[in-house]
Design an enzyme around this catalytic site. Sequence first.
Site, PDB file in Angstrom:
ATOM      1  N   ASP A  12       0.741  -1.064   0.070  1.00 26.91           N
ATOM      2  CA  ASP A  12       0.056  -0.211   0.032  1.00 26.91           C
ATOM      3  C   ASP A  12       1.033   1.200  -0.147  1.00 26.91           C
ATOM      4  O   ASP A  12       1.702   1.325   0.829  1.00 26.91           O
ATOM      5  CB  ASP A  12      -0.904  -0.050   1.236  1.00 26.91           C
ATOM      6  CG  ASP A  12      -2.025   0.813   1.213  1.00 26.91           C
ATOM      7  OD1 ASP A  12      -1.966   1.929   0.763  1.00 26.91           O
ATOM      8  OD2 ASP A  12      -3.338   0.512   1.183  1.00 26.91           O
ATOM      9  N   SER A  68      -6.956   4.350  -1.341  1.00 27.55           N
ATOM     10  CA  SER A  68      -6.660   2.667  -1.316  1.00 27.55           C
ATOM     11  C   SER A  68      -7.958   2.212  -1.770  1.00 27.55           C
ATOM     12  O   SER A  68      -8.169   1.035  -2.287  1.00 27.55           O
ATOM     13  CB  SER A  68      -6.213   2.296   0.033  1.00 27.55           C
ATOM     14  OG  SER A  68      -5.082   2.659   0.124  1.00 27.55           O
ATOM     15  N   ASP A  71     -10.156  -2.933   6.273  1.00 23.72           N
ATOM     16  CA  ASP A  71      -9.716  -1.690   5.731  1.00 23.72           C
ATOM     17  C   ASP A  71      -9.841  -1.654   4.295  1.00 23.72           C
ATOM     18  O   ASP A  71     -10.188  -2.705   3.679  1.00 23.72           O
ATOM     19  CB  ASP A  71      -8.090  -1.574   5.946  1.00 23.72           C
ATOM     20  CG  ASP A  71      -7.603   0.051   6.088  1.00 23.72           C
ATOM     21  OD1 ASP A  71      -8.505   0.820   6.147  1.00 23.72           O
ATOM     22  OD2 ASP A  71      -6.385   0.038   5.880  1.00 23.72           O
ATOM     23  N   THR A 125      -8.326  -1.681   1.397  1.00 23.08           N
ATOM     24  CA  THR A 125      -7.889  -2.721   0.307  1.00 23.08           C
ATOM     25  C   THR A 125      -8.309  -4.105   0.449  1.00 23.08           C
ATOM     26  O   THR A 125      -8.870  -4.505  -0.479  1.00 23.08           O
ATOM     27  CB  THR A 125      -6.169  -2.790   0.312  1.00 23.08           C
ATOM     28  OG1 THR A 125      -5.710  -1.265   0.413  1.00 23.08           O
ATOM     29  CG2 THR A 125      -5.646  -3.544  -0.554  1.00 23.08           C
ATOM     30  N   ARG A 155     -15.635   3.613   2.490  1.00 16.06           N
ATOM     31  CA  ARG A 155     -14.625   2.623   3.256  1.00 16.06           C
ATOM     32  C   ARG A 155     -14.955   2.936   4.806  1.00 16.06           C
ATOM     33  O   ARG A 155     -14.465   1.762   5.450  1.00 16.06           O
ATOM     34  CB  ARG A 155     -13.448   3.087   2.857  1.00 16.06           C
ATOM     35  CG  ARG A 155     -13.055   4.344   3.127  1.00 16.06           C
ATOM     36  CD  ARG A 155     -11.662   4.943   2.509  1.00 16.06           C
ATOM     37  NE  ARG A 155     -10.461   4.338   3.415  1.00 16.06           N
ATOM     38  CZ  ARG A 155      -9.209   4.480   3.105  1.00 16.06           C
ATOM     39  NH1 ARG A 155      -8.760   4.816   1.871  1.00 16.06           N
ATOM     40  NH2 ARG A 155      -8.274   3.626   3.908  1.00 16.06           N
ATOM     41  N   GLU A 179      -1.462  -8.052   1.701  1.00 13.52           N
ATOM     42  CA  GLU A 179      -1.073  -6.550   1.503  1.00 13.52           C
ATOM     43  C   GLU A 179      -0.230  -6.292   2.770  1.00 13.52           C
ATOM     44  O   GLU A 179      -0.773  -6.531   3.746  1.00 13.52           O
ATOM     45  CB  GLU A 179      -2.585  -5.944   1.591  1.00 13.52           C
ATOM     46  CG  GLU A 179      -2.385  -4.410   1.643  1.00 13.52           C
ATOM     47  CD  GLU A 179      -3.452  -3.271   2.319  1.00 13.52           C
ATOM     48  OE1 GLU A 179      -3.483  -2.256   1.968  1.00 13.52           O
ATOM     49  OE2 GLU A 179      -3.989  -3.923   3.198  1.00 13.52           O
ATOM     50  N   ASP A 196       1.814   2.628   3.749  1.00 12.21           N
ATOM     51  CA  ASP A 196       1.237   3.729   3.422  1.00 12.21           C
ATOM     52  C   ASP A 196       0.810   4.289   4.919  1.00 12.21           C
ATOM     53  O   ASP A 196       1.178   5.810   4.893  1.00 12.21           O
ATOM     54  CB  ASP A 196      -0.477   3.267   2.955  1.00 12.21           C
ATOM     55  CG  ASP A 196      -1.275   4.256   2.966  1.00 12.21           C
ATOM     56  OD1 ASP A 196      -1.161   5.135   1.981  1.00 12.21           O
ATOM     57  OD2 ASP A 196      -2.199   4.386   3.635  1.00 12.21           O
ATOM     58  N   LYS A 197       0.388   3.752   5.704  1.00 15.58           N
ATOM     59  CA  LYS A 197      -0.029   4.157   7.036  1.00 15.58           C
ATOM     60  C   LYS A 197       1.008   4.956   7.431  1.00 15.58           C
ATOM     61  O   LYS A 197       0.796   6.145   8.310  1.00 15.58           O
ATOM     62  CB  LYS A 197      -0.602   3.254   7.982  1.00 15.58           C
ATOM     63  CG  LYS A 197      -1.934   2.618   7.420  1.00 15.58           C
ATOM     64  CD  LYS A 197      -2.775   1.563   8.281  1.00 15.58           C
ATOM     65  CE  LYS A 197      -3.668   1.040   7.533  1.00 15.58           C
ATOM     66  NZ  LYS A 197      -4.768   1.602   6.985  1.00 15.58           N
ATOM     67  N   HIS A 215       2.179   8.416   5.803  1.00 19.91           N
ATOM     68  CA  HIS A 215       1.093   9.453   6.413  1.00 19.91           C
ATOM     69  C   HIS A 215       1.629   9.907   7.528  1.00 19.91           C
ATOM     70  O   HIS A 215       1.307  11.237   7.638  1.00 19.91           O
ATOM     71  CB  HIS A 215      -0.342   8.898   6.580  1.00 19.91           C
ATOM     72  CG  HIS A 215      -1.127   8.599   5.343  1.00 19.91           C
ATOM     73  ND1 HIS A 215      -1.552   9.512   4.537  1.00 19.91           N
ATOM     74  CD2 HIS A 215      -1.779   7.413   4.916  1.00 19.91           C
ATOM     75  CE1 HIS A 215      -2.351   8.925   3.577  1.00 19.91           C
ATOM     76  NE2 HIS A 215      -2.345   7.868   3.832  1.00 19.91           N
ATOM     77  N   ASP A 245      -1.016   0.359  -4.680  1.00 25.69           N
ATOM     78  CA  ASP A 245      -2.067   0.757  -5.231  1.00 25.69           C
ATOM     79  C   ASP A 245      -2.293   2.377  -5.593  1.00 25.69           C
ATOM     80  O   ASP A 245      -2.793   2.744  -6.336  1.00 25.69           O
ATOM     81  CB  ASP A 245      -3.285   0.602  -4.271  1.00 25.69           C
ATOM     82  CG  ASP A 245      -2.742   0.968  -2.748  1.00 25.69           C
ATOM     83  OD1 ASP A 245      -1.526   1.357  -2.455  1.00 25.69           O
ATOM     84  OD2 ASP A 245      -3.488   0.776  -1.905  1.00 25.69           O
ATOM     85  N   HIS A 246      -1.038   2.985  -4.965  1.00 26.75           N
ATOM     86  CA  HIS A 246      -0.884   4.450  -5.431  1.00 26.75           C
ATOM     87  C   HIS A 246       0.250   5.036  -4.597  1.00 26.75           C
ATOM     88  O   HIS A 246       0.777   4.192  -4.130  1.00 26.75           O
ATOM     89  CB  HIS A 246      -2.149   5.432  -4.553  1.00 26.75           C
ATOM     90  CG  HIS A 246      -2.179   5.081  -3.225  1.00 26.75           C
ATOM     91  ND1 HIS A 246      -1.279   5.688  -2.147  1.00 26.75           N
ATOM     92  CD2 HIS A 246      -3.378   4.596  -2.453  1.00 26.75           C
ATOM     93  CE1 HIS A 246      -1.849   5.204  -1.188  1.00 26.75           C
ATOM     94  NE2 HIS A 246      -2.980   4.431  -1.055  1.00 26.75           N
ATOM     95  N   HIS A 274      -1.516  11.076  -0.101  1.00 19.55           N
ATOM     96  CA  HIS A 274      -1.101  10.330  -1.371  1.00 19.55           C
ATOM     97  C   HIS A 274      -0.429  11.405  -2.373  1.00 19.55           C
ATOM     98  O   HIS A 274      -0.655  12.276  -2.335  1.00 19.55           O
ATOM     99  CB  HIS A 274      -2.263   9.411  -1.848  1.00 19.55           C
ATOM    100  CG  HIS A 274      -2.753   8.492  -0.865  1.00 19.55           C
ATOM    101  ND1 HIS A 274      -4.021   7.754  -0.934  1.00 19.55           N
ATOM    102  CD2 HIS A 274      -2.446   8.177   0.504  1.00 19.55           C
ATOM    103  CE1 HIS A 274      -4.210   7.111   0.179  1.00 19.55           C
ATOM    104  NE2 HIS A 274      -3.134   7.291   0.996  1.00 19.55           N
TER     105      HIS A 274
HETATM  106 ZN   LIG Z   1      -3.210   6.147   2.535  1.00 21.02          ZN
END
Ligand SMILES: [Zn+2]
Length: 457
Positions: A34, A85, A137, A139, A150, A322, A327-328, A331, A369-370, A421
Amino acid sequence: MKSPLAHTLCFALATLLHTMPVYAGPTVILLIGDGMDEQQLTIARNYLHGASGRLAVDALPVRSSVQVLTVAEKDPKRSIYVADSANSATAMATGNITSRGRIATSAGTDRDLETIVSIAHRAGLRTGLVTTSSVTDATPASFATHISHRSCEDPTRMQSYEVAGDFVVDCSQDLQSHGGPGSIAEQLARSPLDLILGGGRGHFEAAIDSQESPLAIAARNGFDVFSSPAELVAGEGVNRRIGLFAERHLPVRWHGEQGRIAEKPQPSLLNYAYRYFGSVKQPQAFQCEDNPNYGDTPSLKAMTDTALDQLHNDRGFFLMVESASIDKRSHQRDPCGQIGEVAQLMEALQSALAYAEKNPETLVLVTADHGQAAQLVPDESIFAAYGVPIFTPGNIARLQTPEGSIMAINYATNQFDVEEHTGVQVPLFANDVAAGKIPPLLFQHEIFGLMRDHLGI
Ligand SMILES: [Zn+2]
């Protein structure tokens, strides 16, 4: 009557067939990092193996780029250039482009979009989802549930659930009491999945009034639900299972020394008077260390190994794995958190590749994913010779790398508490099963077609 020789031959053949390993039919293992864009991979490679080193993913013979498409909820003809996501996992899981926040539903019209899990199950294949986040979550949810937002992860978050400030989510049209499919946890509990592993126990225990909790629904739907990592050992032939190893997301493996993350450079007072005057104090360099909160959390590799054991069968299967906190932690401007979670994905990939070695019809895909916020920038500015203070307007972490240098990681997507992101194209890697089948640049929703074609469903 059979001759003794024929009898012996028959017996030998039967013994051979019985002891021969069962090769899996067409199988897809999709590994998602992620937020794992090329910046995150380069940062992790430098720290884990040195600048001339190699990540496990670098050994894959097929390498391509993926353009991520996102549309506006109110005007689905209009492009949004940065995904979340939910919409990006929906693209991979269903082959459709949608808007941010949506879980396998269409932008504007809220139509359910059929997922690869549901198609694979209908074709008689086993299916599984493994993640380091809560299994509810965005994904994992996008591979097996349908909901307009989500945040509607459990029965207590379906109506008037305040996400931030005055942003209130309303999934009331999906409430079971309104004839809908219920929250993400309720839908997972009722899903045909064979295996779900990750965090999110709290979402499965949540219930309104006297209504059944997702946990109770899962038990009624034939799932064994467990939460002890010690139970991760059972192999093929066990019941359908849900393993939930944390209240919410699983803790990450690494953090910075004394919990340090990226910090603001400190310009001198004079610099406030004029930007070319004065000096700047950059944050001290630090290293990554084990996160003391990790405890006995199962690794992504351990969960993946369990999934491969349990899903293995002669018909084949679909498995999504995943690593969510690349990602988390990005952030949160936490480079060590991110790097440790890229390492986890690489270990899980090695398990997937070992499985593919023994089961030649296994397509292994690795993608993101991004994009994410972390950006590798010069520790010493190329403009330093101008003799003026040069520093990021954002936050910076200076990592002391094991190979004896400093790697500067910048976070500057906004001035808020949480980074955002980014809209960069993301990488796609595959094993030799995909050779000649993946173009140099493809759209993210085309990954769905690649997987479906390979599974022959
Ligand atoms: Zn994120």
